[in-house]
Write a protein that holds these residues in place. Structure first.
Motif, mmCIF file in Angstrom:
data_model
loop_
_atom_site.group_PDB
_atom_site.id
_atom_site.type_symbol
_atom_site.label_atom_id
_atom_site.label_comp_id
_atom_site.label_asym_id
_atom_site.label_seq_id
_atom_site.Cartn_x
_atom_site.Cartn_y
_atom_site.Cartn_z
ATOM 1 N N HIS A 156 96.315 -71.487 42.034
ATOM 2 C CA HIS A 156 95.335 -70.902 42.956
ATOM 3 C C HIS A 156 96.011 -69.834 43.814
ATOM 4 O O HIS A 156 95.484 -68.734 43.989
ATOM 5 C CB HIS A 156 94.721 -72.000 43.824
ATOM 6 N N CYS A 218 86.105 -72.628 48.412
ATOM 7 C CA CYS A 218 87.480 -72.137 48.334
ATOM 8 C C CYS A 218 87.877 -71.586 49.703
ATOM 9 O O CYS A 218 87.145 -70.795 50.282
ATOM 10 C CB CYS A 218 87.558 -71.039 47.271
ATOM 11 N N VAL A 220 89.903 -69.385 50.419
ATOM 12 C CA VAL A 220 90.209 -67.953 50.357
ATOM 13 C C VAL A 220 88.932 -67.121 50.241
ATOM 14 O O VAL A 220 88.742 -66.167 50.986
ATOM 15 C CB VAL A 220 91.164 -67.641 49.180
ATOM 16 N N CYS A 221 88.037 -67.481 49.309
ATOM 17 C CA CYS A 221 86.880 -66.612 49.020
ATOM 18 C C CYS A 221 85.539 -67.288 49.258
ATOM 19 O O CYS A 221 84.504 -66.630 49.230
ATOM 20 C CB CYS A 221 86.958 -66.116 47.584
ATOM 21 N N CYS A 238 89.444 -72.288 41.475
ATOM 22 C CA CYS A 238 88.380 -71.459 42.038
ATOM 23 C C CYS A 238 88.045 -70.371 41.024
ATOM 24 O O CYS A 238 88.915 -69.558 40.690
ATOM 25 C CB CYS A 238 88.846 -70.827 43.345
ATOM 26 N N CYS A 241 88.686 -66.680 42.415
ATOM 27 C CA CYS A 241 90.102 -66.340 42.607
ATOM 28 C C CYS A 241 90.895 -66.347 41.294
ATOM 29 O O CYS A 241 91.873 -65.618 41.162
ATOM 30 C CB CYS A 241 90.772 -67.332 43.556
HETATM 31 ZN ZN LIG Z 1 88.556 -68.537 45.760
#
Ligand SMILES: [Zn+2]
Length: 258
Positions: A156, A218, A220-221, A238, A241
């Protein structure tokens, strides 16, 4: 759980613990005596745990369904229990003269946090290997110490599909994967250092970004984390990602849907 018989466990009596170390997922306690060192080596497997006790009970353990697998008592009354939950008993303890006498230690791949595990070392490992990177990262004979959880975290962080073939990595991708391995593991070690054994499992869970987080966003996103199930494990990733937004094939799930 005891995998060795010579030397016997009674040979530990009277020795001093002079060092504690790690080889991949094996913990190694050095017990020194006048006749040299012995090593008490153990692997907690998936459901095993260590519980430190300041005050060991002096009564013998009642037989029954206790998860207790091994009890180690020091002369000041402190010590630790090794426990294993569940029905699959995989926790393993070895008492040996040299750590290389433990088969799983003798066949370990390189340690990813060692100084000589550089980008070139990783490139040499991946070169020509026509297997999925997820399996390569998990294989203790190829690289030591990264398991199912941290291979999900590394991939990830590197924004790579778990199904990507090891042999397909460009030099830039090898460098990105190397950086992800080192930062992911170092962060995990930094977060865990100094914690009591009882708090380690909770810390591991909160520190993970994708592993075990199926259906959660996720970090991050914000995309929904997905899962692929296998016979005795699962991986999480994810899609945005790591796989260009596409869900990975899950043979088990697609069989159910047919
Ligand atoms: Zn993500």
């Amino acid at each position: 759980m005891l995998k060795t018989f010579d030397p016997p466990l009674s040979a530990l009596a009277g020795r001093s613990i002079t060092d504690v170390g790690r080889h991949g997922k094996f913990l190694d306690m050095t017990a020194s005596g006048a006749d040299g060192d012995l090593h008490l080596v153990f692997h907690l497997a998936r459901a095993g745990w260590l519980r430190w006790r300041e005050d060991m009970p002096d009564k013998p353990v009642k037989p029954g369904k206790s998860p207790l697998a091994f009890r180690f008592v020091l002369d000041d009354g402190t010590g630790f229990d090794l426990t294993e939950a569940g029905t699959q008993k995989r926790l393993a303890v070895y008492l040996v003269k040299g750590v290389a006498d433990v088969p799983g230690v003798a066949t370990l791949g390189p340690e990813p946090l060692a100084d000589d595990f550089d980008v070139d070392a990783l490139a040499a490992i991946l070169k020509g290997r026509r297997t999925q990177i997820k399996g390569v990262l998990r294989d203790q004979h190829i690289i030591a110490g990264i398991g199912n959880a941290y291979s999900d975290e590394v991939l990830h962080a590197a924004k790579m599909s778990p199904y990507k073939l090891a042999s397909s990595f460009t030099p830039e991708e090898v460098a990105a994967l190397h950086a992800a391995i080192v930062t992911t593991l170092r962060d995990a070690v930094d977060r865990s250092a100094g914690l009591a054994a009882a708090d380690l499992k909770g810390e591991k869970k909160t520190g993970l970004r994708v592993h075990g987080k199926t259906s959660q966003p996720c970090p991050v996103c914000g995309d929904t984390i997905r899962e692929v199930s296998f016979a005795d494990s699962s991986l999480q990733y994810c899609p945005t990602c790591q796989t260009g937004g596409k869900p990975l094939a899950d043979r088990r799930l697609s069989r159910l849907l047919k």
